[in-house]
Design a protein around this motif. Sequence first.
Motif, PDB file in Angstrom:
ATOM      1  N   GLY A 118      31.152  29.120  43.509  1.00 42.50           N
ATOM      2  CA  GLY A 118      32.326  30.058  43.157  1.00 42.50           C
ATOM      3  C   GLY A 118      33.740  29.731  42.547  1.00 42.50           C
ATOM      4  N   GLY A 132      34.876  31.258  39.026  1.00 42.58           N
ATOM      5  CA  GLY A 132      36.136  31.847  39.216  1.00 42.58           C
ATOM      6  C   GLY A 132      37.154  31.582  38.182  1.00 42.58           C
ATOM      7  N   LEU A 174      41.984  34.798  42.031  1.00 46.73           N
ATOM      8  CA  LEU A 174      40.534  34.878  41.565  1.00 46.73           C
ATOM      9  C   LEU A 174      39.556  33.790  42.071  1.00 46.73           C
ATOM     10  CD1 LEU A 174      38.565  36.496  39.915  1.00 46.73           C
ATOM     11  CD2 LEU A 174      39.453  35.057  38.071  1.00 46.73           C
ATOM     12  N   THR A 213      39.349  33.970  45.831  1.00 48.73           N
ATOM     13  CA  THR A 213      38.455  34.733  46.292  1.00 48.73           C
ATOM     14  C   THR A 213      36.903  34.601  45.891  1.00 48.73           C
ATOM     15  OG1 THR A 213      40.143  36.585  46.013  1.00 48.73           O
ATOM     16  CG2 THR A 213      37.960  37.468  46.103  1.00 48.73           C
ATOM     17  N   ILE A 214      36.763  34.290  44.643  1.00 51.75           N
ATOM     18  CA  ILE A 214      35.285  34.143  44.404  1.00 51.75           C
ATOM     19  C   ILE A 214      34.718  32.756  44.937  1.00 51.75           C
ATOM     20  CG2 ILE A 214      33.752  33.468  42.374  1.00 51.75           C
ATOM     21  CD1 ILE A 214      35.308  35.411  40.791  1.00 51.75           C
ATOM     22  N   LEU A 224      33.871  33.948  48.732  1.00 55.01           N
ATOM     23  CA  LEU A 224      32.638  34.648  48.573  1.00 55.01           C
ATOM     24  C   LEU A 224      31.275  33.887  48.274  1.00 55.01           C
ATOM     25  CD1 LEU A 224      31.350  37.422  48.484  1.00 55.01           C
ATOM     26  CD2 LEU A 224      31.784  37.443  45.922  1.00 55.01           C
ATOM     27  N   GLY A 225      31.652  32.661  47.485  1.00 58.90           N
ATOM     28  CA  GLY A 225      30.290  31.670  47.274  1.00 58.90           C
ATOM     29  C   GLY A 225      30.131  30.953  48.638  1.00 58.90           C
TER      30      GLY A 225
END
Length: 62
Positions: free
Chosen positions: A16, A20, A37, A40-41, A44-45
Motif C-alpha cells: 500500500g 501510494g 495518500l 490512506t492507501i 487500506l493495504g
Amino acid sequence: MKSQKELGASLGLLTGTTLGSGIGFLFGWHSINLIILVSTIGLLGVAIGCWLGSRRLFKEIP
C-alpha cells in the motif's frame, strides 16, 4: 493462525505505501497531499492484507 494475519498486514502495508508513493510521484504531489495518500492507501493495504491472511491465502506449501 496469528502469523498469517501478521504476514498479510506487513505485506499489505508494504504494498500500500509503495503504491501510494508511486501514485503521488506520478501526480507530482508534495507535502500533505502525499502524506495523506500514502497513509490512506497503506492502511487500506493493511486491512486487505489482514483479510487475506485470515482467509488463509498465504498457506505454506506442504
